[in-house]
Design a protein around this motif. Structure first.
Motif, short mmCIF file in Angstrom:
data_model
loop_
_atom_site.label_atom_id
_atom_site.label_comp_id
_atom_site.label_asym_id
_atom_site.label_seq_id
_atom_site.Cartn_x
_atom_site.Cartn_y
_atom_site.Cartn_z
N ARG A 184 0.82 -1.22 0.00
CA ARG A 184 0.00 0.00 0.00
C ARG A 184 0.85 1.27 0.00
O ARG A 184 0.59 2.21 -0.75
N ARG A 185 1.91 1.31 0.81
CA ARG A 185 2.76 2.51 0.87
C ARG A 185 3.41 2.78 -0.49
O ARG A 185 3.46 3.92 -0.95
N LEU A 186 3.89 1.74 -1.14
CA LEU A 186 4.50 1.90 -2.46
C LEU A 186 3.47 2.43 -3.46
O LEU A 186 3.74 3.37 -4.20
N TRP A 187 2.28 1.83 -3.48
CA TRP A 187 1.24 2.27 -4.41
C TRP A 187 0.84 3.71 -4.14
O TRP A 187 0.70 4.50 -5.07
N GLN B 70 2.50 6.17 -2.71
CA GLN B 70 3.55 7.12 -3.10
C GLN B 70 3.56 7.33 -4.60
O GLN B 70 3.64 8.46 -5.08
N ARG B 71 3.47 6.25 -5.34
CA ARG B 71 3.53 6.38 -6.80
C ARG B 71 2.28 7.04 -7.36
O ARG B 71 2.36 7.85 -8.28
N LEU B 72 1.12 6.70 -6.82
CA LEU B 72 -0.11 7.32 -7.30
C LEU B 72 -0.17 8.79 -6.91
O LEU B 72 -0.66 9.62 -7.68
N ASP B 73 0.32 9.13 -5.73
CA ASP B 73 0.39 10.54 -5.33
C ASP B 73 1.30 11.32 -6.29
O ASP B 73 0.98 12.43 -6.72
N ALA B 74 2.45 10.75 -6.62
CA ALA B 74 3.38 11.39 -7.55
C ALA B 74 2.75 11.56 -8.92
O ALA B 74 2.89 12.61 -9.57
N LEU B 75 2.03 10.56 -9.38
CA LEU B 75 1.35 10.64 -10.67
C LEU B 75 0.30 11.74 -10.65
O LEU B 75 0.19 12.54 -11.58
N GLY B 76 -0.48 11.80 -9.58
CA GLY B 76 -1.50 12.85 -9.46
C GLY B 76 -0.89 14.24 -9.48
O GLY B 76 -1.42 15.14 -10.14
N THR B 77 0.22 14.41 -8.78
CA THR B 77 0.91 15.70 -8.77
C THR B 77 1.39 16.04 -10.17
O THR B 77 1.23 17.18 -10.64
N GLU B 78 1.98 15.09 -10.84
CA GLU B 78 2.48 15.29 -12.20
C GLU B 78 1.34 15.71 -13.13
O GLU B 78 1.48 16.65 -13.92
N MET B 79 0.22 15.07 -13.01
CA MET B 79 -0.90 15.36 -13.91
C MET B 79 -1.55 16.70 -13.58
O MET B 79 -2.05 17.38 -14.48
N ARG B 80 -1.56 17.10 -12.32
CA ARG B 80 -2.17 18.37 -11.94
C ARG B 80 -1.30 19.57 -12.28
O ARG B 80 -1.80 20.64 -12.58
#
Length: 70
Positions: free
Chosen positions: A44-47, A49-59
């Motif tokens: 869960r922590r790995l997912w 972190q990566r999904l948060d980074a993706l969301g930031t990138e897309m925003r």
């Protein structure tokens, strides 16, 4: 039956959904589901972190400025 077998079967997974919604027709032993939760916690922590980074990138970046993610 192993908890992952139950989660992999659509009919059994639907029964779990009904239980989560308060349906009282069925009963479930919670211990095997706790094992699944513990197993998922490792990832869960790995997912997250990566999904948060993706969301930031897309925003924050227009499509043409995003780095190649392939």
């Amino acid at each position: 039956m192993h908890a992952f077998d139950i989660l992999g079967d659509p009919a059994r997974r639907r029964i779990l959904e009904l239980l989560a919604d308060g349906e009282q027709t069925y009963a479930v032993e919670p211990a095997p589901l706790s094992e699944v939760g513990a197993w998922l916690d490792r990832f869960r922590r790995l997912w997250e972190q990566r999904l948060d980074a993706l969301g930031t990138e897309m925003r924050t970046k227009p499509i043409h400025q995003r780095r190649d993610m392939t």
